[in-house]
Design an enzyme around this catalytic site. Structure first.
Site, short mmCIF file in Angstrom:
data_model
loop_
_atom_site.label_atom_id
_atom_site.label_comp_id
_atom_site.label_asym_id
_atom_site.label_seq_id
_atom_site.Cartn_x
_atom_site.Cartn_y
_atom_site.Cartn_z
N CYS A 120 55.17 -22.18 56.59
CA CYS A 120 56.11 -21.29 55.97
C CYS A 120 55.08 -20.22 55.11
O CYS A 120 54.18 -20.76 54.32
CB CYS A 120 56.93 -21.94 55.07
SG CYS A 120 57.60 -20.67 53.67
N CYS A 123 55.70 -20.24 51.30
CA CYS A 123 55.11 -21.46 50.85
C CYS A 123 53.55 -21.32 50.67
O CYS A 123 53.15 -21.76 49.28
CB CYS A 123 55.37 -22.60 51.69
SG CYS A 123 57.19 -22.72 52.06
N CYS A 135 76.36 -62.30 44.32
CA CYS A 135 75.44 -62.08 45.44
C CYS A 135 74.29 -61.21 44.75
O CYS A 135 74.42 -60.37 44.18
CB CYS A 135 76.14 -61.34 46.71
SG CYS A 135 74.97 -60.70 47.66
N CYS A 150 73.59 -58.10 46.70
CA CYS A 150 74.80 -56.93 46.06
C CYS A 150 74.41 -56.60 44.93
O CYS A 150 74.70 -54.95 44.72
CB CYS A 150 76.10 -57.71 45.96
SG CYS A 150 76.80 -58.71 47.57
#
Length: 442
Positions: free
Chosen positions: A56, A59, A190, A193
């Site tokens: 770009c 950029c 758990c 989890c």
């Protein structure tokens, strides 16, 4: 990922060899999927992050100012950069679709703000300091200065964005819904989890925003709601399943980071999203609503109905509809108008009364457009849009930077056109002179 028209229009210059813009000696922090969560999301710092592509041109021109701003803000505001061309999943997570895109990650890291200011180091520093003042003000007012996620419940979700599912509400909420669901089955004891909990909550917030609620994240405490858990054979925790209406659920096989979850959710959203509606430009509201809500608007100018008839017009509309479906993941707007019905729009696009059918891609925010140069066919339009998607093509300013006048017209009724009826004139009482009679005889 999908380049924003600003990157397409303003960054279609010469492609360059792919190389990083920043080195370890710079004060700009190079970010990637491996360190983004740790460095940015879990940080209390304010971050300015540039999402760029090495090819770009804009950029490249921003790089020295970005480095200079990073040095000026060192120890005050963190300045980072992501090669979003290489790390497409990370760019996609934050809706990056053009280069360079700058986002400000402040108090709520899940909802970064788009930077709209100038591209000089001075403008960047001023914006950073303004954002920093707002962050401090929020903290003085009692607002969180961290990632901004809702406090997780014991169920592993956010009380706001993770839907608590039970034996009683599961069928109605999930199975009868037109939305796509990712459902976590967990157990409070758990450990895995618990590790997933903040990732699931953060992903839920991001997915809700980016899919406008069309993909949802839920959680089921399988130790309490055993009926629904048994129905789907849940034996380990956490187990994540994907539910689509009318289909058998499938196991989620992706990673457990918020980035992985968001990426999968966005893929599901794109796969299940309907094609955008192809609308006739009947008035200014139709054009504004469609184009202002989309990063890119595709507008077809079709021949007059008297030139094609209904079948010819429908064939053109079918081509546009097919391409709208092919590019539906881009979430562009699609419009059409009859030749001559929007002459000011045609003039601003340089079409001006000839060359139908024609097509333009418009970025209304930037007031820039590109014209289809090839054939108005599925192949020709696909090539036109593909070129835009990779940052190539020539552009111009729409109507001198001002929205052209859009006229209110009647919607096409789907029928063949009719020539206007000619009036009958009674000439029986008209007296003709002798010279006229002689001309008739000749």
């Amino acid at each position: 990922m999908k380049p924003l028209l600003s990157g397409v229009f303003l960054g279609f210059s010469l492609l360059v060899s792919v190389q990083a813009f920043y080195s370890p000696s710079d004060d700009v922090v190079e970010l990637n999927p491996s360190n983004f969560n740790r460095e940015v999301i879990q940080s209390d710092n304010l971050w300015l992050i540039e999402f760029y592509a090495p090819w770009c041109g804009h950029c490249q021109r921003l790089t020295p100012d970005w480095k200079k701003a990073a040095t000026a803000l060192k120890g005050i505001v963190k300045v980072g950069a992501v090669d979003a061309d290489q790390h497409k999943s990370l760019g996609g997570q934050y809706g990056i679709s053009g280069f360079p895109t700058i986002k400000i990650f402040g108090g709520n890291k899940n909802k970064p703000e788009q930077y709209q200011g100038g591209r000089t180091s001075q403008a960047i520093v001023e914006a950073a300091m303004s954002a920093l003042r707002e962050l401090v003000k929020d903290r003085l007012g009692g607002k969180s200065g961290s990632s901004g996620y809702s406090k997780p419940q014991s169920g592993g979700g956010s009380e706001k964005d993770v839907v608590e599912l039970t034996d009683d509400n599961f069928d109605k909420m999930v199975l009868q819904s037109d939305d796509v669901w990712l459902v976590e089955f967990f157990a409070p004891w758990c450990g895995h989890c618990k590790n997933l909990e903040p990732e699931w909550a953060a992903a839920a917030s991001a997915v809700k925003e980016q899919t406008k609620g069309k993909v949802r994240l839920g959680a089921v405490d399988a130790t309490v709601h055993q009926a629904v858990s048994s129905r789907y054979g849940i034996r380990g925790f956490p187990t994540i399943k994907i539910f689509r209406k009318g289909e058998e659920p499938e196991d989620y096989q992706g990673g457990r980071s918020r980035r992985d979850i968001i990426e999968k959710a966005l893929d599901l959203f794109s796969d299940n999203a309907p094609a955008p509606e192809l609308l006739e430009i009947l008035n200014e509201d139709v054009l504004k609503k469609t184009c202002e809500d989309s990063q890119l608007c595709i507008i077809g100018i079709l021949p007059h109905i008297l030139d094609t008839g209904a079948s010819g017009r429908n064939s053109y509309l079918d081509v546009m509809a097919k391409l709208a479906d092919k590019y539906k993941k881009k979430m562009w707007g699609w419009l059409w108008a009859e030749a001559g019905s929007q002459m000011d729009l045609e003039a601003s696009l340089g079409i001006g009364g000839f060359g139908y059918p024609a097509m333009a891609a418009i970025n209304l925010r930037k007031m820039k457009f590109a014209l289809l140069k090839g054939s108005f066919s599925e192949t020709g339009i696909h090539e036109f849009l593909r070129e835009l998607s990779v940052g190539r093509g020539s552009t111009a300013t729409l109507g001198g930077g001002v929205l052209p006048k859009i006229h209110s017209v009647e919607a096409w009724d789907g029928k063949d056109g009719q020539l206007p009826e000619e009036e009958d004139y009674d000439l029986s009482d008209v007296e003709l002179d002798d010279d006229f009679d002689k001309k008739i005889e000749l």
